[in-house]
Design a protein around this motif. Structure first.
Motif, PDB file in Angstrom:
ATOM      1  N   GLU A 116       0.835  -1.202   0.000  1.00 29.75           N
ATOM      2  CA  GLU A 116       0.000   0.000   0.000  1.00 29.75           C
ATOM      3  C   GLU A 116       0.869   1.250   0.000  1.00 29.75           C
ATOM      4  O   GLU A 116       1.884   1.329   0.694  1.00 29.75           O
ATOM      5  N   GLU A 117       0.459   2.243  -0.782  1.00 27.86           N
ATOM      6  CA  GLU A 117       1.165   3.525  -0.822  1.00 27.86           C
ATOM      7  C   GLU A 117       0.578   4.431   0.245  1.00 27.86           C
ATOM      8  O   GLU A 117      -0.633   4.548   0.376  1.00 27.86           O
ATOM      9  N   VAL A 118       1.449   5.054   1.046  1.00 29.87           N
ATOM     10  CA  VAL A 118       0.999   5.951   2.109  1.00 29.87           C
ATOM     11  C   VAL A 118       1.663   7.310   1.946  1.00 29.87           C
ATOM     12  O   VAL A 118       2.721   7.433   1.346  1.00 29.87           O
ATOM     13  N   LYS A 119       1.015   8.311   2.488  1.00 24.32           N
ATOM     14  CA  LYS A 119       1.532   9.678   2.495  1.00 24.32           C
ATOM     15  C   LYS A 119       1.976  10.024   3.911  1.00 24.32           C
ATOM     16  O   LYS A 119       1.512   9.440   4.886  1.00 24.32           O
ATOM     17  N   LYS A 120       2.847  10.990   4.030  1.00 20.21           N
ATOM     18  CA  LYS A 120       3.300  11.462   5.329  1.00 20.21           C
ATOM     19  C   LYS A 120       2.079  11.873   6.158  1.00 20.21           C
ATOM     20  O   LYS A 120       1.219  12.600   5.685  1.00 20.21           O
ATOM     21  N   GLY A 121       1.999  11.348   7.385  1.00 14.59           N
ATOM     22  CA  GLY A 121       0.892  11.680   8.275  1.00 14.59           C
ATOM     23  C   GLY A 121      -0.246  10.681   8.252  1.00 14.59           C
ATOM     24  O   GLY A 121      -1.142  10.754   9.094  1.00 14.59           O
ATOM     25  N   ASP A 122      -0.248   9.744   7.288  1.00 15.28           N
ATOM     26  CA  ASP A 122      -1.297   8.716   7.254  1.00 15.28           C
ATOM     27  C   ASP A 122      -1.174   7.809   8.469  1.00 15.28           C
ATOM     28  O   ASP A 122      -0.072   7.461   8.896  1.00 15.28           O
ATOM     29  N   SER A 123      -2.306   7.376   9.010  1.00 13.87           N
ATOM     30  CA  SER A 123      -2.323   6.458  10.147  1.00 13.87           C
ATOM     31  C   SER A 123      -1.956   5.063   9.670  1.00 13.87           C
ATOM     32  O   SER A 123      -2.487   4.580   8.668  1.00 13.87           O
ATOM     33  N   LEU A 124      -1.031   4.406  10.401  1.00 12.19           N
ATOM     34  CA  LEU A 124      -0.552   3.083  10.019  1.00 12.19           C
ATOM     35  C   LEU A 124      -1.069   1.994  10.953  1.00 12.19           C
ATOM     36  O   LEU A 124      -1.524   0.948  10.501  1.00 12.19           O
ATOM     37  N   LEU A 125      -0.978   2.236  12.260  1.00  7.43           N
ATOM     38  CA  LEU A 125      -1.461   1.245  13.211  1.00  7.43           C
ATOM     39  C   LEU A 125      -1.761   1.904  14.543  1.00  7.43           C
ATOM     40  O   LEU A 125      -1.353   3.029  14.801  1.00  7.43           O
ATOM     41  N   VAL A 126      -2.516   1.159  15.389  1.00 11.56           N
ATOM     42  CA  VAL A 126      -2.869   1.645  16.720  1.00 11.56           C
ATOM     43  C   VAL A 126      -2.127   0.779  17.733  1.00 11.56           C
ATOM     44  O   VAL A 126      -2.225  -0.446  17.704  1.00 11.56           O
ATOM     45  N   LEU A 127      -1.385   1.448  18.610  1.00  9.10           N
ATOM     46  CA  LEU A 127      -0.603   0.769  19.636  1.00  9.10           C
ATOM     47  C   LEU A 127      -1.123   1.211  21.000  1.00  9.10           C
ATOM     48  O   LEU A 127      -1.169   2.405  21.288  1.00  9.10           O
ATOM     49  N   GLU A 128      -1.530   0.232  21.826  1.00  4.38           N
ATOM     50  CA  GLU A 128      -1.996   0.556  23.172  1.00  4.38           C
ATOM     51  C   GLU A 128      -0.821   0.439  24.126  1.00  4.38           C
ATOM     52  O   GLU A 128      -0.119  -0.579  24.157  1.00  4.38           O
ATOM     53  N   ALA A 129      -0.605   1.503  24.894  1.00  2.00           N
ATOM     54  CA  ALA A 129       0.456   1.516  25.889  1.00  2.00           C
ATOM     55  C   ALA A 129      -0.057   2.263  27.109  1.00  2.00           C
ATOM     56  O   ALA A 129      -0.624   3.345  26.977  1.00  2.00           O
ATOM     57  N   MET A 130       0.099   1.681  28.272  1.00  3.23           N
ATOM     58  CA  MET A 130      -0.355   2.282  29.525  1.00  3.23           C
ATOM     59  C   MET A 130      -1.823   2.687  29.445  1.00  3.23           C
ATOM     60  O   MET A 130      -2.205   3.786  29.825  1.00  3.23           O
ATOM     61  N   LYS A 131      -2.650   1.803  28.877  1.00  2.99           N
ATOM     62  CA  LYS A 131      -4.105   1.983  28.755  1.00  2.99           C
ATOM     63  C   LYS A 131      -4.497   3.185  27.899  1.00  2.99           C
ATOM     64  O   LYS A 131      -5.583   3.718  28.018  1.00  2.99           O
ATOM     65  N   MET A 132      -3.583   3.625  27.032  1.00  3.62           N
ATOM     66  CA  MET A 132      -3.892   4.705  26.098  1.00  3.62           C
ATOM     67  C   MET A 132      -3.631   4.220  24.689  1.00  3.62           C
ATOM     68  O   MET A 132      -2.670   3.499  24.440  1.00  3.62           O
ATOM     69  N   GLU A 133      -4.505   4.598  23.772  1.00  6.56           N
ATOM     70  CA  GLU A 133      -4.327   4.246  22.368  1.00  6.56           C
ATOM     71  C   GLU A 133      -3.459   5.297  21.691  1.00  6.56           C
ATOM     72  O   GLU A 133      -3.726   6.491  21.795  1.00  6.56           O
ATOM     73  N   ASN A 134      -2.422   4.847  21.014  1.00  7.52           N
ATOM     74  CA  ASN A 134      -1.494   5.739  20.312  1.00  7.52           C
ATOM     75  C   ASN A 134      -1.529   5.427  18.824  1.00  7.52           C
ATOM     76  O   ASN A 134      -1.267   4.295  18.420  1.00  7.52           O
ATOM     77  N   MET A 135      -1.863   6.425  18.030  1.00  5.67           N
ATOM     78  CA  MET A 135      -1.902   6.263  16.583  1.00  5.67           C
ATOM     79  C   MET A 135      -0.481   6.442  16.046  1.00  5.67           C
ATOM     80  O   MET A 135       0.143   7.471  16.260  1.00  5.67           O
ATOM     81  N   ILE A 136       0.031   5.414  15.386  1.00  5.57           N
ATOM     82  CA  ILE A 136       1.354   5.507  14.773  1.00  5.57           C
ATOM     83  C   ILE A 136       1.142   5.964  13.328  1.00  5.57           C
ATOM     84  O   ILE A 136       0.444   5.313  12.557  1.00  5.57           O
ATOM     85  N   LYS A 137       1.743   7.093  12.988  1.00  5.67           N
ATOM     86  CA  LYS A 137       1.553   7.698  11.667  1.00  5.67           C
ATOM     87  C   LYS A 137       2.822   7.598  10.835  1.00  5.67           C
ATOM     88  O   LYS A 137       3.917   7.495  11.369  1.00  5.67           O
ATOM     89  N   SER A 138       2.646   7.682   9.543  1.00  2.00           N
ATOM     90  CA  SER A 138       3.777   7.593   8.627  1.00  2.00           C
ATOM     91  C   SER A 138       4.610   8.872   8.690  1.00  2.00           C
ATOM     92  O   SER A 138       4.073   9.968   8.524  1.00  2.00           O
ATOM     93  N   PRO A 139       5.921   8.751   8.883  1.00  5.58           N
ATOM     94  CA  PRO A 139       6.781   9.926   8.906  1.00  5.58           C
ATOM     95  C   PRO A 139       7.188  10.402   7.510  1.00  5.58           C
ATOM     96  O   PRO A 139       7.850  11.417   7.365  1.00  5.58           O
ATOM     97  N   THR A 140       6.760   9.652   6.475  1.00  3.77           N
ATOM     98  CA  THR A 140       7.197   9.973   5.118  1.00  3.77           C
ATOM     99  C   THR A 140       6.208   9.414   4.104  1.00  3.77           C
ATOM    100  O   THR A 140       5.368   8.582   4.442  1.00  3.77           O
ATOM    101  N   ASP A 141       6.309   9.861   2.870  1.00  2.00           N
ATOM    102  CA  ASP A 141       5.587   9.234   1.764  1.00  2.00           C
ATOM    103  C   ASP A 141       6.338   7.966   1.401  1.00  2.00           C
ATOM    104  O   ASP A 141       7.571   7.944   1.441  1.00  2.00           O
TER     105      ASP A 141
END
Length: 166
Positions: free
Chosen positions: A117-142
């Motif tokens: 899949e082609e992604v752009k900088k800032g696109d959401s890639l995955l959700v990581l739960e840490a310390m009972k908080m959801e963290n959206m991991i975003k693409s740092p680049t195209d």
């Protein structure tokens, strides 16, 4: 002299010399009062403007500003950016990102992309739960996703490889 592009369409040459603002070849008379770090009140030709910085990316020299409730995207190229472009070296400062690693230990709640899949900088890639908080991991680049190293439900450690780019 700085080259300022507004909303990707309008280009202005702006320089500031001893608190005098010059747009193109014309000196502009502006009175200003700084309200706080993000808001400034301007007076120009007997018209009042409230300028608020909504988002600022110093690394990319881009900002989102609101002027009297109208939102503008602003990009600035200074004399060094212009010189690098003239020399054909403007892409030297961009870092090629080939991997994304876990910023913290956690649980992969959701993988939002697929290999190829082609992604752009800032696109959401995955959700990581840490310390009972959801963290959206975003693409740092195209880029294009080469391989996804984790799946939903995986527990990961800090700096564990999550996604590879091709």
């Amino acid at each position: 002299m700085n080259q300022v592009k507004v909303n990707g369409n309008f280009n202005y040459d702006i320089s500031i010399n001893n608190k005098e603002i010059i747009v193109g070849n014309e000196a502009i008379d502006i009175d200003q009062i700084k309200v706080n770090d993000y808001v400034t009140h301007l007076l120009h030709n007997n018209k009042s403007y409230t300028v608020e910085v909504i988002a600022l990316n110093k690394e990319e020299k881009e900002a989102t500003v609101k002027v009297n409730n109208n939102i503008y995207q602003v990009a600035v190229k200074d004399q060094y950016d212009q010189l690098l472009k003239q020399l054909g070296l403007e892409n030297l400062t961009s870092n090629k990102v080939s991997q994304i690693k876990a910023p913290m230990p956690g649980l992969v709640l959701n993988v939002l992309v697929q290999a190829g899949e082609e992604v752009k900088k800032g696109d959401s890639l995955l959700v990581l739960e840490a310390m009972k908080m959801e963290n959206m991991i975003k693409s740092p680049t195209d880029g294009v996703i080469k391989k996804i190293e984790v799946k939903q439900g995986d527990k990961v450690e800090k700096n564990e490889l999550l996604i590879s780019f091709s």
